[in-house]
Design an enzyme around this catalytic site. Structure first.
Site, short mmCIF file in Angstrom:
data_model
loop_
_atom_site.label_atom_id
_atom_site.label_comp_id
_atom_site.label_asym_id
_atom_site.label_seq_id
_atom_site.Cartn_x
_atom_site.Cartn_y
_atom_site.Cartn_z
N ASP A 198 -38.81 32.47 -25.51
CA ASP A 198 -37.93 31.69 -26.38
C ASP A 198 -38.43 30.25 -26.59
OD1 ASP A 198 -36.35 33.96 -26.26
OD2 ASP A 198 -34.93 33.12 -24.83
N THR B 190 -40.91 31.50 -20.83
CA THR B 190 -39.99 32.27 -21.67
C THR B 190 -40.58 32.42 -23.05
OG1 THR B 190 -37.89 32.32 -22.88
CG2 THR B 190 -38.61 30.16 -22.13
N ASP C 270 -34.55 28.89 -18.03
CA ASP C 270 -33.47 27.98 -17.61
C ASP C 270 -32.62 28.54 -16.47
OD1 ASP C 270 -31.73 25.63 -17.92
OD2 ASP C 270 -30.29 27.11 -18.62
N ASP D 268 -37.72 27.60 -25.03
CA ASP D 268 -36.57 26.69 -25.11
C ASP D 268 -36.29 25.93 -23.82
OD1 ASP D 268 -35.69 28.79 -23.55
OD2 ASP D 268 -33.83 29.12 -24.66
N ARG E 148 -32.11 39.56 -13.75
CA ARG E 148 -31.31 38.39 -14.11
C ARG E 148 -30.26 38.10 -13.03
NH1 ARG E 148 -32.70 36.73 -19.16
NH2 ARG E 148 -33.32 38.28 -20.71
N ARG F 129 -32.89 33.90 -28.65
CA ARG F 129 -31.58 33.43 -28.19
C ARG F 129 -31.07 32.31 -29.09
NH1 ARG F 129 -29.44 35.22 -23.16
NH2 ARG F 129 -31.34 35.43 -21.98
N GLY G 26 -35.83 37.30 -18.23
CA GLY G 26 -36.56 38.22 -19.12
C GLY G 26 -38.06 38.06 -18.93
#
Ligand code: F6P
Length: 340
Positions: free
Chosen positions: A126, A124, A102, A128, A71, A170, A10
């Site tokens: 996110d 990202t 990731d 994460d 992706r 997410r 993304g």
């Protein structure tokens, strides 16, 4: 060396700043750079484009990625893997710079294991990725969500309503955490904390009693139990597309049914991923892009540049991939202080 640069997964604000930094840093020490289009797909399909100082002029503050992204999982089958390796060899790419989260970094690790030279840059919205304190994209995306929350509060106040804002992230609640804390939500729901309906209704009731309206932030990854299952469409890496669960809408329905307060919801989705990177993300992306080139020049292939405290350091790709880095208990404890 000839560096091939790709952005995978993304998109998020800061990707162009990172691409620019890779190119400028590499050229500063007389290396060459070439762009790989649409992530790993570009290596599979041999889609390379010129990428030099001229191509990266004026992009430090631009959203999206000039290289495109996808992706695509390059090692999904033997044929694709062979094509990826063949492109690298045929095009004389000495190093692949993989800028991604990731999934992209896991593929980079696989490439490293198959004997090609690769370095990574984590990104990202996110926030994460393991092994790094922050990822670029997160700050800018969260600022968009805070802006949305403030707009929703205005209209919630006018109509004496409750409004639920659903944000991305997410299975990590960093974006919801930042939005709730910085935007002053009356309740903030993260995947890291079990869903507690009684507590949520208590916070909404308290906010309505105090000022006649309430704003609630919900991460797309929260689990509302069997009524909202985890079965949905999946992307190439097998991840469920969480937006389809519409947890914000479901929460609004539950709040209205339980409290009799008119309740709306808003799902801002990809609005969070577009737009210019903020100052923090521009600086972090720039430092990480340059850091990845430095790793390659130092011969540290199979490594990824990360932020540790105030410094950029290199760590093995193995340490950056795996389960998501989720919100830690100290942040959750801080968040609870600000519930209504
Ligand atoms: O990983 C970034 C992210 O924006 C997540 O927060 C979200 O769940 C997902 O990507 C959406 O993916 P897509 O852009 O494929 O719909």
């Amino acid at each position: 060396m000839r560096f091939g640069v790709l952005t995978g997964g993304g998109d998020c604000p800061g990707l162009n700043a990172a691409i620019r930094a890779v190119v400028r840093r590499a050229h500063a020490s007389d290396h060459e750079t070439v762009g790989i289009q649409d992530g790993w797909k570009g290596l599979r399909d041999d889609a390379l484009i010129p990428l030099g100082p001229k191509e990266v002029e004026g992009i430090v503050g631009r959203g999206g990625t000039i290289l495109g992204s996808s992706r695509t999982q390059p090692f999904a089958n033997a044929e694709d893997a062979t094509r990826v390796l063949a492109t690298i060899d045929r095009r004389g790419l000495d190093v692949v710079v993989a800028i991604g989260g990731d999934d992209t970094l896991s593929a980079a690790l696989e490439l490293h294991r198959r004997g090609r030279r690769v370095v990574g840059v984590p990104k990202t919205m996110d926030n994460d990725v393991r092994g790094t304190d922050w990822t670029f994209g997160f700050s800018s995306a969260s600022a968009v969500a805070v802006d949305a929350l403030e707009r929703l509060r205005d209209t919630a106040g006018s109509h004496h309503r409750a409004i639920v804002l659903e944000v991305m992230g997410r299975h990590a609640g960093w974006v919801a955490l930042a939005t709730g804390l910085a935007g002053g939500a009356d309740a903030t729901l993260l995947p890291e904390a079990p869903y507690d309906e009684a507590a949520l209704l208590g916070h909404v009731r308290a906010a309505i009693a105090a000022r006649g309206h309430a704003v609630i932030v919900a991460s797309e990854g929260i689990d509302l139990g069997p009524r909202r299952g985890s079965v949905g469409a999946k992307d190439d890496y097998g991840h469920e597309i969480l937006a389809g669960r519409e947890v914000g809408r479901e929460l609004a329905r539950r709040i209205e049914a339980a409290l009799g307060v008119e309740t709306r919801s808003a799902q801002i989705g990809h609005i969070q991923r577009g737009g210019p990177p903020d100052l923090f993300d521009r600086l972090l992306a720039t430092r990480l892009g340059a850091g990845a080139v430095d790793l390659a020049v130092a011969g540290k292939f199979g490594h990824v540049a990360v932020l540790r405290g105030a410094s950029i350091v290199g760590i093995p790709l193995e340490e950056a991939v795996g389960p998501p880095r989720t919100v830690s208990p100290d942040w959750l404890d801080l968040l609870r202080t600000f519930d209504a």
